[in-house]
Design a protein around this motif. Sequence first.
Motif, PDB file in Angstrom:
ATOM      1  N   ALA A  64      -4.424   9.417  10.220  1.00 49.97           N
ATOM      2  CA  ALA A  64      -5.417   8.353  10.371  1.00 49.97           C
ATOM      3  C   ALA A  64      -6.308   8.258   9.138  1.00 49.97           C
ATOM      4  O   ALA A  64      -6.588   7.163   8.637  1.00 49.97           O
ATOM      5  CB  ALA A  64      -6.264   8.596  11.622  1.00 49.97           C
ATOM      6  N   ALA A  65      -6.759   9.408   8.634  1.00 50.02           N
ATOM      7  CA  ALA A  65      -7.626   9.410   7.453  1.00 50.02           C
ATOM      8  C   ALA A  65      -6.877   8.877   6.231  1.00 50.02           C
ATOM      9  O   ALA A  65      -7.441   8.121   5.413  1.00 50.02           O
ATOM     10  CB  ALA A  65      -8.137  10.827   7.189  1.00 50.02           C
ATOM     11  N   LEU A  66      -5.597   9.237   6.100  1.00 45.57           N
ATOM     12  CA  LEU A  66      -4.791   8.772   4.965  1.00 45.57           C
ATOM     13  C   LEU A  66      -4.623   7.254   5.015  1.00 45.57           C
ATOM     14  O   LEU A  66      -4.857   6.557   4.012  1.00 45.57           O
ATOM     15  CB  LEU A  66      -3.418   9.445   4.993  1.00 45.57           C
ATOM     16  N   VAL A  67      -4.222   6.724   6.162  1.00 45.34           N
ATOM     17  CA  VAL A  67      -3.980   5.288   6.292  1.00 45.34           C
ATOM     18  C   VAL A  67      -5.272   4.510   6.061  1.00 45.34           C
ATOM     19  O   VAL A  67      -5.281   3.490   5.354  1.00 45.34           O
ATOM     20  CB  VAL A  67      -3.373   4.966   7.669  1.00 45.34           C
ATOM     21  N   GLU A  68      -6.373   4.977   6.622  1.00 53.63           N
ATOM     22  CA  GLU A  68      -7.658   4.285   6.444  1.00 53.63           C
ATOM     23  C   GLU A  68      -8.059   4.253   4.973  1.00 53.63           C
ATOM     24  O   GLU A  68      -8.444   3.196   4.439  1.00 53.63           O
ATOM     25  CB  GLU A  68      -8.746   4.980   7.263  1.00 53.63           C
ATOM     26  N   LYS A 124     -12.958  -6.789   2.894  1.00 58.93           N
ATOM     27  CA  LYS A 124     -12.342  -6.406   4.162  1.00 58.93           C
ATOM     28  C   LYS A 124     -12.097  -4.903   4.201  1.00 58.93           C
ATOM     29  O   LYS A 124     -11.605  -4.315   3.248  1.00 58.93           O
ATOM     30  CB  LYS A 124     -11.019  -7.155   4.378  1.00 58.93           C
ATOM     31  N   GLN A 125     -12.438  -4.311   5.349  1.00 61.07           N
ATOM     32  CA  GLN A 125     -12.214  -2.884   5.546  1.00 61.07           C
ATOM     33  C   GLN A 125     -11.730  -2.626   6.966  1.00 61.07           C
ATOM     34  O   GLN A 125     -11.895  -3.473   7.852  1.00 61.07           O
ATOM     35  CB  GLN A 125     -13.490  -2.079   5.290  1.00 61.07           C
ATOM     36  N   VAL A 126     -11.147  -1.453   7.171  1.00 61.26           N
ATOM     37  CA  VAL A 126     -10.687  -1.063   8.499  1.00 61.26           C
ATOM     38  C   VAL A 126     -11.145   0.363   8.785  1.00 61.26           C
ATOM     39  O   VAL A 126     -11.527   1.112   7.883  1.00 61.26           O
ATOM     40  CB  VAL A 126      -9.145  -1.134   8.614  1.00 61.26           C
ATOM     41  N   SER A 127     -11.098   0.708  10.050  1.00 66.16           N
ATOM     42  CA  SER A 127     -11.229   2.113  10.453  1.00 66.16           C
ATOM     43  C   SER A 127      -9.963   2.459  11.228  1.00 66.16           C
ATOM     44  O   SER A 127      -9.416   1.626  11.948  1.00 66.16           O
ATOM     45  CB  SER A 127     -12.467   2.337  11.319  1.00 66.16           C
ATOM     46  N   ARG A 170      -6.219   4.541   2.237  1.00 63.88           N
ATOM     47  CA  ARG A 170      -5.345   3.757   1.374  1.00 63.88           C
ATOM     48  C   ARG A 170      -5.485   2.252   1.644  1.00 63.88           C
ATOM     49  O   ARG A 170      -5.427   1.453   0.710  1.00 63.88           O
ATOM     50  CB  ARG A 170      -3.889   4.203   1.569  1.00 63.88           C
ATOM     51  N   ILE A 171      -5.666   1.874   2.900  1.00 63.82           N
ATOM     52  CA  ILE A 171      -5.872   0.449   3.187  1.00 63.82           C
ATOM     53  C   ILE A 171      -7.173  -0.035   2.559  1.00 63.82           C
ATOM     54  O   ILE A 171      -7.231  -1.092   1.925  1.00 63.82           O
ATOM     55  CB  ILE A 171      -5.871   0.182   4.707  1.00 63.82           C
ATOM     56  N   ILE A 190       0.851  -1.193   0.000  1.00 70.73           N
ATOM     57  CA  ILE A 190       0.000   0.000   0.000  1.00 70.73           C
ATOM     58  C   ILE A 190       0.881   1.235   0.000  1.00 70.73           C
ATOM     59  O   ILE A 190       1.687   1.447   0.916  1.00 70.73           O
ATOM     60  CB  ILE A 190      -0.918   0.001   1.241  1.00 70.73           C
ATOM     61  N   ASP A 191       0.742   2.053  -1.042  1.00 71.42           N
ATOM     62  CA  ASP A 191       1.531   3.283  -1.176  1.00 71.42           C
ATOM     63  C   ASP A 191       0.729   4.425  -0.546  1.00 71.42           C
ATOM     64  O   ASP A 191      -0.394   4.722  -0.964  1.00 71.42           O
ATOM     65  CB  ASP A 191       1.788   3.564  -2.654  1.00 71.42           C
ATOM     66  N   LEU A 192       1.300   5.078   0.462  1.00 73.14           N
ATOM     67  CA  LEU A 192       0.550   6.093   1.206  1.00 73.14           C
ATOM     68  C   LEU A 192       0.610   7.476   0.578  1.00 73.14           C
ATOM     69  O   LEU A 192      -0.302   8.286   0.768  1.00 73.14           O
ATOM     70  CB  LEU A 192       1.061   6.164   2.650  1.00 73.14           C
TER      71      LEU A 192
END
Length: 588
Positions: free
Chosen positions: A190-194, A208-211, A196-197, A175-177
Amino acid sequence: MRVTEQQTFGVLANNLQRSRARLLELQQQVSTGKAVRQPSDDPATFNHIALDKASIAAIDQRLRNVTFGQTRLDLADSVLSSTTDALARVRELAVQFRNDTNGPAERVIGAQEVRQLFAQIQQFGNTELNGQGIFTGTSTHGRTTGLAITAPVSLTNGANDTLVVNVDGVTSGTIDLTAASATFSGSQLAALVEGRINADTSLANAGKQVSVRFETDHLVIESSDHGDLSSVTVTGGTARTALGLSGGAATSGSSPFALTASVSAGVGNTGGVAVTAGRIVDDNQATLDDYMIRFTSTTTYDVVDVTVPPTVARGASNAGGVAVANAGLVDPAQLKLHDYRIQFTSSTQYSVVDVTAGTTVSSGNAYASGDSVTFDGMQVVLLNGQQGGPQTGDSFDINLSPRTVLSNQSYVSGNAISFEGIRVTLTNESGAPAAGDRFAIVTGLGYQGDSGVHQIEVGNDQTVPTNVSGDRIFTPSSADVFSTMKQLITALRTNDRNGISDALGGLDDSLSAIGSVHGEIGALSSRLTTNSSQLEQAKGFFAQTLSQTEDVDLAKAISDLTLQQFALEAASRTLSSLFQNSLMNYLR
C-alpha cells in the motif's frame, strides 16, 4: 484681595459648563442604561466589562455548538431507531421464510421486500443535515476497491510492476513500481503504490493525490478529493493482476454508502482480455443479483443473472436412502455454469465430477450426513433418510440455469457493457477473448466515508464528539448490515434454507452492534444536555456580573439628573443676574 466682575463671571461660567457636562452625562446614562460606556468613563471597570462580554460571547458560541451537535445527535438517534425497526422487519421475514412451509416462489416474493428494506436502510445511512451526511465521518472519497490477493506479493521490474490510473478524470503516465524484484507485505504494498502514484508528474501537475491502504486481503486506492467528482480507476499496467486491480469495484464520493459491482475474471480464462473495475451507474435499476459475462465466441458474449436456485436431481437408479436437504450458492464469483454430478464411490466416499468439462473436481471425499458438499461456488447438503445412507453408485446431478439478461452481443474492445444499472468495460490486453471466458460481477454495498469525528467545543480544552462514523454502525467487519442483507436476498432468491439461517444469525449481530452505537449516541446527547445547562448557568453568572459593573442605577440616575437640571437652572439665573448688575449693562 480684589475680585473683579470678570473673575466672578469666569468662575460662574466654568461651573455652568461643568453642570452642563454632568447633565449630559446623566442624560446619556439614563437613555442607555449604562454607567460605563467607554474607557475614559472608568478604565479599570471598562476592562472588566470587556472581559465579561468576551466570556459571554464565547459561551454563546459554545451554546450554538451544543445546539447544532444536539440536532445532529437527535437526528442520528431518530435514524437509528428507524433502522432498528427496518432490521427487525428483515429479521421477521428471515424467520418466516426459513420455515419449510414456504417454497421457492414465496421466498422470491420475500426477497423483493428485503430488497426494498435494503434500499431504505441505505437511505438512512446517507441521511444528511445541512448538506452533510451524519454518518459520513468527515468526508466521502471516490475509490477503487481491489480483489482479494494473498500477501506477500512479489513484483518484478519489466514483468509485473507498472500501473496506469485515472484520478478525478486525470490519467497518469505509466507508473513504475519497482526497479528490481522485490516482495512486499500488504502494508508495504500500500505504501509503495501510494508513493509511486503521488509521484507521477501528470497527476502532481493537476494537483491530484491518492491514499492507499491494505484492508484484510485487498488494496483500496482512494482519491484525496471528495464529493461527486472524486474517483479512482486503474486503467492499465502489468501489475494489475498481482495487485488485485484487474477488476474490483469503483465508486465515486457522492454518498457515504454506495452500491458496488465487483468484477473478476474467471479462473481458467484463456483469452487476453482485461477488465476494469465495475460501477453501479443507476441505483434504481440495480437488483443486487450477481451476474456473469460469458463469451460464446471471440466476438460475441452473453450476460446472465446467476442468482437462481441450483437444481439437484437424484439419480434414477439410486438404491440408498440419501436425499437432498438443501442447495445454494456460496461464491458467485467461482461459478463456471457447468453441470456437475456427485458420485458415490462407496457408502462412505464420493467424488464431484464436472460433467460439462469431463473432469473430476474432487475425489475420495468422506461423506457425513448433513455436511455441505462445496464445489465451484455451489454447495449441496445431503441427508440420510429413513432407508439409510448412500450406496455405491448413487449419484446426484446438479446444474444452474441462469436468467439471460443480454444475448449474443457483439464484443468491441474498450466499449462499455451496460445492463441493469451496472457498467463494465473489457479491453483486449494481450489478445482477444476466447470462447468460454467468463467474468463474474458480484454486487454489494461499500462505505465511502472515513472514520473521522466531528468535535465541538463546550469549554476550555473540552470537546464532545457529535457523530459516529457509518463504518462502525452499518459495516463493521463482524456485523455488516448490508452484507448480511445481501446474503439473505441471495438465499431467498436461490431457495437456500441454510443461507437464510446463516443470515438470521448475522442480523442478530447487526442489531446488537447498532443497539450499542445507539446507546453511545444517547449518552453523547445526554452529555450535551448537561453541558448546555452548565453553559447557561455560566452565562447567567457573567451576565449578572456585567450588569452590576456596567448598568446604571436608573432610579438614582434619574434623581441625580433632576437635581442637576435644577442646579443648572439656578446657575444660569445667577449668571444672568450678575450680568444685569454689571456696569457694562449701563454703558449705552
